[in-house]
Design an enzyme around this catalytic site. Structure first.
Site, PDB file in Angstrom:
ATOM      1  N   HIS A   1      46.794  39.165  51.232  1.00  0.00           N
ATOM      2  CA  HIS A   1      47.411  40.148  50.348  1.00  0.00           C
ATOM      3  C   HIS A   1      48.630  40.815  50.985  1.00  0.00           C
ATOM      4  O   HIS A   1      49.129  41.814  50.472  1.00  0.00           O
ATOM      5  CB  HIS A   1      46.385  41.220  49.958  1.00  0.00           C
ATOM      6  CG  HIS A   1      45.164  40.653  49.316  1.00  0.00           C
ATOM      7  ND1 HIS A   1      44.986  40.617  47.944  1.00  0.00           N
ATOM      8  CD2 HIS A   1      44.055  40.084  49.851  1.00  0.00           C
ATOM      9  CE1 HIS A   1      43.814  40.053  47.668  1.00  0.00           C
ATOM     10  NE2 HIS A   1      43.238  39.722  48.808  1.00  0.00           N
TER      11      HIS A   1
ATOM     12  N   HIS B   1      52.160  38.785  46.682  1.00  0.00           N
ATOM     13  CA  HIS B   1      51.031  37.852  46.639  1.00  0.00           C
ATOM     14  C   HIS B   1      50.443  37.762  45.234  1.00  0.00           C
ATOM     15  O   HIS B   1      50.735  38.582  44.360  1.00  0.00           O
ATOM     16  CB  HIS B   1      49.946  38.279  47.625  1.00  0.00           C
ATOM     17  CG  HIS B   1      49.336  39.616  47.306  1.00  0.00           C
ATOM     18  ND1 HIS B   1      49.916  40.803  47.686  1.00  0.00           N
ATOM     19  CD2 HIS B   1      48.216  39.960  46.610  1.00  0.00           C
ATOM     20  CE1 HIS B   1      49.178  41.818  47.257  1.00  0.00           C
ATOM     21  NE2 HIS B   1      48.142  41.329  46.588  1.00  0.00           N
TER      22      HIS B   1
ATOM     23  N   ASP C   1      46.761  37.476  43.067  1.00  0.00           N
ATOM     24  CA  ASP C   1      45.308  37.667  43.085  1.00  0.00           C
ATOM     25  C   ASP C   1      44.646  36.663  42.154  1.00  0.00           C
ATOM     26  O   ASP C   1      45.142  36.395  41.055  1.00  0.00           O
ATOM     27  CB  ASP C   1      44.931  39.070  42.601  1.00  0.00           C
ATOM     28  CG  ASP C   1      45.192  40.141  43.639  1.00  0.00           C
ATOM     29  OD1 ASP C   1      45.487  39.795  44.798  1.00  0.00           O
ATOM     30  OD2 ASP C   1      45.105  41.332  43.284  1.00  0.00           O
TER      31      ASP C   1
ATOM     32  N   HIS D   1      38.854  37.817  43.631  1.00  0.00           N
ATOM     33  CA  HIS D   1      39.150  39.029  44.386  1.00  0.00           C
ATOM     34  C   HIS D   1      38.211  40.176  44.004  1.00  0.00           C
ATOM     35  O   HIS D   1      37.761  40.936  44.869  1.00  0.00           O
ATOM     36  CB  HIS D   1      40.604  39.423  44.146  1.00  0.00           C
ATOM     37  CG  HIS D   1      41.095  40.562  44.971  1.00  0.00           C
ATOM     38  ND1 HIS D   1      40.631  40.843  46.237  1.00  0.00           N
ATOM     39  CD2 HIS D   1      42.044  41.517  44.706  1.00  0.00           C
ATOM     40  CE1 HIS D   1      41.244  41.900  46.712  1.00  0.00           C
ATOM     41  NE2 HIS D   1      42.097  42.341  45.809  1.00  0.00           N
TER      42      HIS D   1
ATOM     43  N   HIS E   1      41.371  45.774  38.064  1.00  0.00           N
ATOM     44  CA  HIS E   1      41.374  44.365  38.458  1.00  0.00           C
ATOM     45  C   HIS E   1      40.399  43.548  37.606  1.00  0.00           C
ATOM     46  O   HIS E   1      40.737  42.454  37.144  1.00  0.00           O
ATOM     47  CB  HIS E   1      40.998  44.223  39.939  1.00  0.00           C
ATOM     48  CG  HIS E   1      42.147  44.390  40.878  1.00  0.00           C
ATOM     49  ND1 HIS E   1      42.479  45.603  41.427  1.00  0.00           N
ATOM     50  CD2 HIS E   1      43.056  43.494  41.365  1.00  0.00           C
ATOM     51  CE1 HIS E   1      43.527  45.448  42.230  1.00  0.00           C
ATOM     52  NE2 HIS E   1      43.899  44.181  42.204  1.00  0.00           N
TER      53      HIS E   1
ATOM     54  N   GLU F   1      51.354  41.056  42.808  1.00  0.00           N
ATOM     55  CA  GLU F   1      51.481  42.414  43.326  1.00  0.00           C
ATOM     56  C   GLU F   1      52.554  42.473  44.408  1.00  0.00           C
ATOM     57  O   GLU F   1      52.864  41.478  45.048  1.00  0.00           O
ATOM     58  CB  GLU F   1      50.142  42.899  43.879  1.00  0.00           C
ATOM     59  CG  GLU F   1      49.058  43.011  42.808  1.00  0.00           C
ATOM     60  CD  GLU F   1      47.691  43.355  43.357  1.00  0.00           C
ATOM     61  OE1 GLU F   1      46.923  44.023  42.637  1.00  0.00           O
ATOM     62  OE2 GLU F   1      47.371  42.942  44.497  1.00  0.00           O
TER      63      GLU F   1
END
Length: 204
Positions: free
Chosen positions: A51, A55, A57, A61, A150, A162
């Site tokens: 991260h 990056h 996700d 995660h 999330h 992100e």
């Protein structure tokens, strides 16, 4: 045949110099082979979380047994996108209703690295059916609530980017390319994210 009239905008933050998320280890780069030291080549190794810097996700995660990053379809990370600007520090459902486009596949949020999703905002954004949501903050979730935003977004199969660098990007339509590395069985991956601004045509 390739015909291009475009500008490439790098929207990637550096893995080493970007401040890690609070509590994450600082990335470390070390050289273990150096021509100046008499070795035949230069080689370095990197120690960092997946991260660090800009990056992607994957559902794993925050969702147990969720898809890993190597199983997220690459099509989500390539294609037309819309960059929007959000002034509010907390993205609620009402902010999504007021500011988010309704008929786009991919949306990138420019906020001066200050905005996060609140639970209702994440649920409202997920309802719009995006393939990808990106943000210039270090996380889509706030320090007070990482889990619910999330889960709301990743749980709908929406790819997440992100830590984007949108500081020099004007709101509008672009072509996004932000492919994650092929790493089996993990929850995230660094990406090199770029926007293409202009006209692109390619065919065999």
């Amino acid at each position: 045949m390739i015909f291009t009239e475009l500008k490439i905008i790098d929207i990637t933050k550096d893995m080493i110099t970007t401040e890690p998320y609070p509590g994450d280890p600082q990335p470390e780069l070390s050289v273990f082979s150096s021509i100046s030291a008499g070795d035949s080549c230069n080689m370095a190794k990197l120690s960092a979380t997946l991260h660090a810097g800009t990056h992607a996700d994957a559902p794993l995660h925050f969702i147990n047994n969720g898809s890993t990053i190597n199983n997220v379809p690459l099509e989500k990370f390539i294609g037309e996108c819309c960059v929007i600007e959000v002034d509010e520090p907390m993205i609620t459902g009402s902010v999504v209703d007021r500011c988010f486009p309704k008929y786009e596949k991919r949306v990138l949020i420019k906020s001066g690295e200050k905005a996060f999703f609140e639970k209702t905002g994440a649920e409202a954004a997920a309802y719009l059916g995006y393939e990808l949501i990106g943000i210039d903050s270090n996380s889509i979730g706030s320090p007070a609530d990482q889990k619910n935003p999330h889960r709301a977004i990743l749980g709908e199969g929406i790819a997440v980017l992100e830590n984007l660098d949108l500081s020099s990007v004007k709101p509008g339509k672009y072509f996004l390319a932000a492919l994650p590395l092929k790493i089996q069985g993990v929850e995230a991956s660094p990406v090199r994210a770029v926007l293409l601004d202009g006209y692109l045509f390619w065919s065999n």
